[in-house]
Design a protein around this motif. Structure first.
Motif, short mmCIF file in Angstrom:
data_model
loop_
_atom_site.label_atom_id
_atom_site.label_comp_id
_atom_site.label_asym_id
_atom_site.label_seq_id
_atom_site.Cartn_x
_atom_site.Cartn_y
_atom_site.Cartn_z
N TRP A 1 -10.38 6.75 -9.77
CA TRP A 1 -9.13 6.32 -10.41
C TRP A 1 -9.32 6.00 -11.89
O TRP A 1 -8.47 6.32 -12.71
N THR B 1 -10.48 12.24 -0.58
CA THR B 1 -10.18 10.82 -0.61
C THR B 1 -9.95 10.23 0.78
O THR B 1 -10.35 9.11 1.05
N ILE C 1 -13.89 5.30 -4.85
CA ILE C 1 -12.45 5.41 -5.06
C ILE C 1 -12.08 4.96 -6.47
O ILE C 1 -11.33 5.64 -7.19
N TRP D 1 -11.80 6.92 2.32
CA TRP D 1 -11.12 5.74 2.85
C TRP D 1 -11.48 5.50 4.31
O TRP D 1 -11.64 4.36 4.74
N TRP E 1 0.83 -1.20 0.00
CA TRP E 1 0.00 0.00 0.00
C TRP E 1 0.88 1.26 0.00
O TRP E 1 0.71 2.16 -0.82
N MET F 1 1.09 6.41 -7.44
CA MET F 1 -0.25 6.97 -7.54
C MET F 1 -0.25 8.48 -7.34
O MET F 1 -1.01 9.21 -7.97
N THR G 1 -15.81 0.48 -2.15
CA THR G 1 -14.63 0.96 -2.87
C THR G 1 -15.02 1.68 -4.17
O THR G 1 -14.17 2.29 -4.81
N ARG H 1 -4.46 10.84 -4.43
CA ARG H 1 -5.29 9.85 -5.14
C ARG H 1 -5.40 8.60 -4.29
O ARG H 1 -6.43 7.95 -4.27
N LEU H 2 -4.32 8.26 -3.65
CA LEU H 2 -4.33 7.12 -2.73
C LEU H 2 -3.72 7.55 -1.40
O LEU H 2 -2.51 7.76 -1.33
N CYS I 1 1.44 4.14 -3.04
CA CYS I 1 1.19 5.57 -2.89
C CYS I 1 2.15 6.39 -3.75
O CYS I 1 1.78 7.45 -4.25
#
Lengths: 304, 281, 261
Positions: B141, A269, B137, A273, A18, A25, B134, A75-76, A22
């Motif tokens: 993307w 974002t 998200i 999450w 993960w 991303m 999800t 974005r992440l 990042c």
């Protein structure tokens, strides 16, 4: 217990991947911000960077890598950013605050639980009817099985709006969706369970000249409990999904689904999450509690 | 009131026929087993039609089946376009990628006991989570078009198929493995001749669960953003316009697509695992 | 019976399993030689190590001490050279393959040519009296026929040694008699060396040229009885005085090794 180490390893690998993800991303966004702040970026200009592989950019601009884990609207988002947001919006906010995830979680949870209770109750009743009535079995059971193969969640937006138009608002429309999503798995599982005693066990009761009701309470119902719990776990997960999806179409202001939707509108974002993880934790807790209850009940009944 | 009374009559009649059929001498025959649920379904539709007309239920609450059928027939091009967008591109695309990736992962995981012990609980855990969440998200993307829907489907079907395949590949008995040992069979010989065939019933179990998940994922993901085509898009906009006949028409499409999809996988399963006790009955 | 070509030799063989309750001596100090063409039965109560010993010969278990040679190689080399066919307690046929497909399985793994596969499958089907059943699935056959198919599977690649672990244990007495008779005929025709685990005294005496009596805790050999019966044995030989005499010896041997019963 010997699975603890492998599980921890797998989780650690996922977290590491993960963090690694990042970088590619987020690198382009980070570089654009850095350039705007006056840093020297290779190559210059967002246009020149658009078509370059993210990995190349990260190698060329090593200084920007740490920033990919600390962006405002990445974005992440990195794991620790999500964790911080979760902590902020649960422990640090008053639970009555509109920004508290506990508040939103409770809105979703209450609809889930109400719907789950209704769906499970009706499901068990129908299963008992199906097992005791041949017509019901032959008429209804095929449809209950077919319902498992179609995306009945597509009904959700309509139910919300229709109930709204006849003046039913708040928790109930979502609970209706949760109810029918948990209803069918419980019917199918419970029928299987009530039918699980084999011919020999049924014959034994016949030698005692036991009545239908006695057969139900002394044999069929206890035998069905493991099956019931298996479908309850599926049912509660489906109920939660139903409650979340039920929050999408009306632009609801409260609930985990509303948080997801609002987050995606405003590009928040980290908030998405955090809401996603809150939903996941909620699901895990609910399924876990049912699993615990299952263990207790089955141990008590001497079946585990 | 006439129509309402008629509805009660139809209900009674349908139930009476089914009672007779279920208690009759040929209740176990194939024809009757098929006829009874069909009669029940038709009765429900007739009662629905009569009640909606008899009680003057407004269209925005519940359209009559005849109205839905008319809308369905009149909107075939739109429904087809939505079907292609959501089912063929989003759901099926994601299904193939997700299931393929899951089975490949399972084959790799199967070689390492450590990985298997670590991944199985994690996979089981993730399979119970509300993964549709999800969608926002992935829409962010992969954009609004079907690619993001396929991505949601990939994530949704991956873990159930993975968990079932990994479990299935362990489903051989000690004796079967010993037999391979006595032949001095290589790993891949044992894999293709023993473990993969033995795992097929489990793999198909996962694949069947995944069909429904794929449709759910593809439709719900469209609630988070889509081009102006697609079943989820049509449902949410039609709901907004209170065009419930269109919503129901889409639901009919979803139901048909779901049953056909599941039926197709179940048919392949029957052809491939004909030898399994559950298929022999 | 005079050619003493040695096929299997065990010297001071030991096998100890480490369990949570401490070590279990599955085999201790096992010495035995088996000659080519012998039919050797292993008999004893459960836990005496008879199956374990057979599995050691097949290299499905690894001894913790002593020496074991099969065809002049170590057991594992022999396994990799495909020196033996193994028949398990249950037929264990793959339900997704036909009878012919099951018999073909080892041939495919060992890389026989297509034509050779077909020829051998037909040959062994005939050998076990299953002609015409090649296209059936295992679950369409009776238990006795399934076990015959599994013997055919073990014979198909024509190894010199046949190891059988209570192959008829799950079958009823009538079927078992029939299969015993067939097995003897098959042995006479092929001249294979057979290791046969059983817990039935009549079965052991009826089939074997030598009977190895074993006893548990620790698993060991307590007696080896040479059978004076002729190789040609009709079923009613079991009522002859010689037969009863050997059966009596075996029973005595079992009792001696099992002092507490």
């Amino acid at each position: 217990m010997r699975s603890v180490l492998p599980v921890l390893t797998v989780v650690a690998v996922i977290v590491a991947l993960w963090y690694a993800a990042c970088v590619p991303m987020n690198i382009k966004g980070v570089l654009t911000e850095a350039e705007r702040a006056g840093a020297a970026v290779q190559p210059e200009g967002a246009g020149a960077r658009r078509d370059l592989p993210a990995l190349r950019l990260a190698i060329n601009n090593g200084f920007a890598v740490p920033a990919t884990w600390a962006q405002d609207r990445p974005r992440l988002p990195a794991p620790h950013q999500v964790a911080a947001e979760l902590w902020d919006t649960t422990a640090m906010k008053k639970i009555t605050s509109k920004r508290s995830l506990v508040y939103h979680g409770w809105v979703t949870l209450s609809a889930t639980l109400l719907g789950f209770a209704i769906g499970t109750g009706l499901g068990i009743l129908l299963a008992v009817g199906i097992v005791h009535s041949r017509v019901m079995d032959m008429s209804v059971m095929p449809w209950a099985i077919v319902s498992q193969t179609i995306p009945i969640i597509a009904l959700a937006p309509m139910i919300i709006v229709v109930l709204y138009s006849i003046g039913v608002q708040g928790i109930l429309p979502k609970a209706v969706i949760s109810a029918y999503l948990s209803f069918f798995p419980v019917v199918v599982g419970m029928v299987k369970g009530l039918r699980s005693p084999d011919a020999m066990q049924l014959d034994l009761l016949r030698t005692y000249n036991a009545g239908k009701a006695q057969g139900f309470w002394k044999l069929r119902l206890p035998a069905s409990i493991p099956y019931l719990f298996a479908s309850l776990k599926i049912g509660i997960a489906a109920s939660l999904v139903g409650a979340i999806v039920g929050e999408l179409p009306t632009g609801a202001v409260a609930g985990l689904g509303a948080r997801l939707l609002a987050g995606s509108y405003y590009g928040q974002t980290v908030q998405i999450w955090a809401a996603l993880f809150a939903a996941a934790i909620l699901a895990a807790v609910l399924v876990g509690l049912l699993g615990l209850l299952q263990r207790l009940v089955l141990t008590r009944m001497g079946m585990a | 009131m006439m129509l309402v009374a008629l509805a009660a009559l139809v209900w009674g009649l349908g139930w009476w026929i089914n009672l007779r059929l279920a208690a009759g001498p040929s209740a176990q025959s194939r024809g009757v087993r098929l006829a009874v649920p069909v009669i029940f379904g038709v009765t429900v539709l007739a009662v629905w039609e009569l009640l909606v007309r008899g009680l003057d239920v407004p269209l925005v609450i519940l359209p009559a089946p005849s109205l839905i059928a008319a809308r369905f027939a009149a909107s075939l091009p739109v429904l087809w376009a939505d079907f292609v967008q959501t089912i063929l591109k989003g759901a099926l695309g994601g299904y193939v990628i997700g299931c393929g990736a899951a089975i490949l992962t399972a084959v790799l995981v199967d070689r390492s006991d450590f990985l298997r012990r670590g991944l199985l609980p994690v996979g089981n855990f993730v399979a119970a989570l509300p993964i549709v969440g999800t969608a926002p998200i992935l829409v962010m993307w992969f954009g609004f078009d079907w690619q993001s829907k396929a991505a949601v489907v990939v994530v949704m079907v991956f873990f159930p198929v993975l968990v079932n395949t990994v479990a299935g590949l362990r489903e051989t008995t000690a004796m079967q493995r010993d037999l391979m040992e006595t032949y001095a069979a290589s790993y891949w010989q044992g894999f293709f001749k023993l473990r993969l065939p033995a795992a097929l019933p489990f793999i198909f179990n996962g694949l069947k669960i995944a069909t429904t998940l794929a449709l759910v994922g593809a439709i719900v993901a469209e609630f988070f953003g889509s081009p102006t085509v697609g079943m989820g898009f049509r449902i949410s906009t039609s709901v907004g316009q209170l065009a419930l006949d269109m919503v129901w028409a889409e639901i009919v499409v979803a139901a048909l697509a779901g049953s056909v999809f599941y039926g197709a996988v179940a048919w392949v399963e029957k052809a491939v695992t004909f030898w399994h006790p559950s298929q022999r009955a | 019976m005079d050619n003493h070509e040695e096929v299997i030799r065990a010297d001071r063989l030991d096998l100890t399993f480490q369990t949570n309750d401490g070590p279990v001596h599955a085999l201790r100090d096992v010495n035995l030689t088996i000659d080519k063409g012998d039919f050797v039965s292993f008999i004893g109560p459960s836990g005496c190590g008879k199956t374990t010993f057979l599995r050691c010969i097949a290299a499905l278990e690894t001894p913790t001490g002593g020496m074991l040679s099969v065809n002049g190689m170590t057991a594992d080399e022999a396994r990799r050279a495909r020196a033996y066919g193994y028949v398990f307690q249950a037929a264990g046929l793959y339900p997704w393959r036909t009878i012919a497909g099951n018999i073909r399985l080892p041939l495919e793994i060992m890389g026989f040519s297509r034509d050779e596969q077909v020829r051998r499958v037909n040959d062994v089907l005939q050998l076990v009296d299953l002609e015409g059943f090649g296209g059936k699935y295992p679950w369409q056959l009776s238990g006795g026929m399934q076990q015959r198919a599994s013997i055919a599977r073990a014979l198909s690649f024509d190894a010199d040694i046949l190891l059988m672990d209570e192959p008829f244990g799950a079958l009823d007495e009538i079927v078992r008699d029939h299969l015993n008779e067939q097995l003897l005929a098959l042995w006479a025709r092929t001249g294979k060396t057979i290791g046969f685990v059983t817990h039935s005294i009549p079965e052991a005496v009826y089939l074997s040229t030598r009977i190895v009596v074993m006893s548990p805790r620790p698993g060991r050999i307590t007696d080896v009885i040479e059978s004076p019966l002729p190789r040609e044995r009709p079923l009613d030989i079991r009522e002859s005085p010689e037969f009863i005499e050997i059966a009596h010896r075996v029973r005595e041997g079992l009792r001696a090794g099992h002092g507490d019963v």
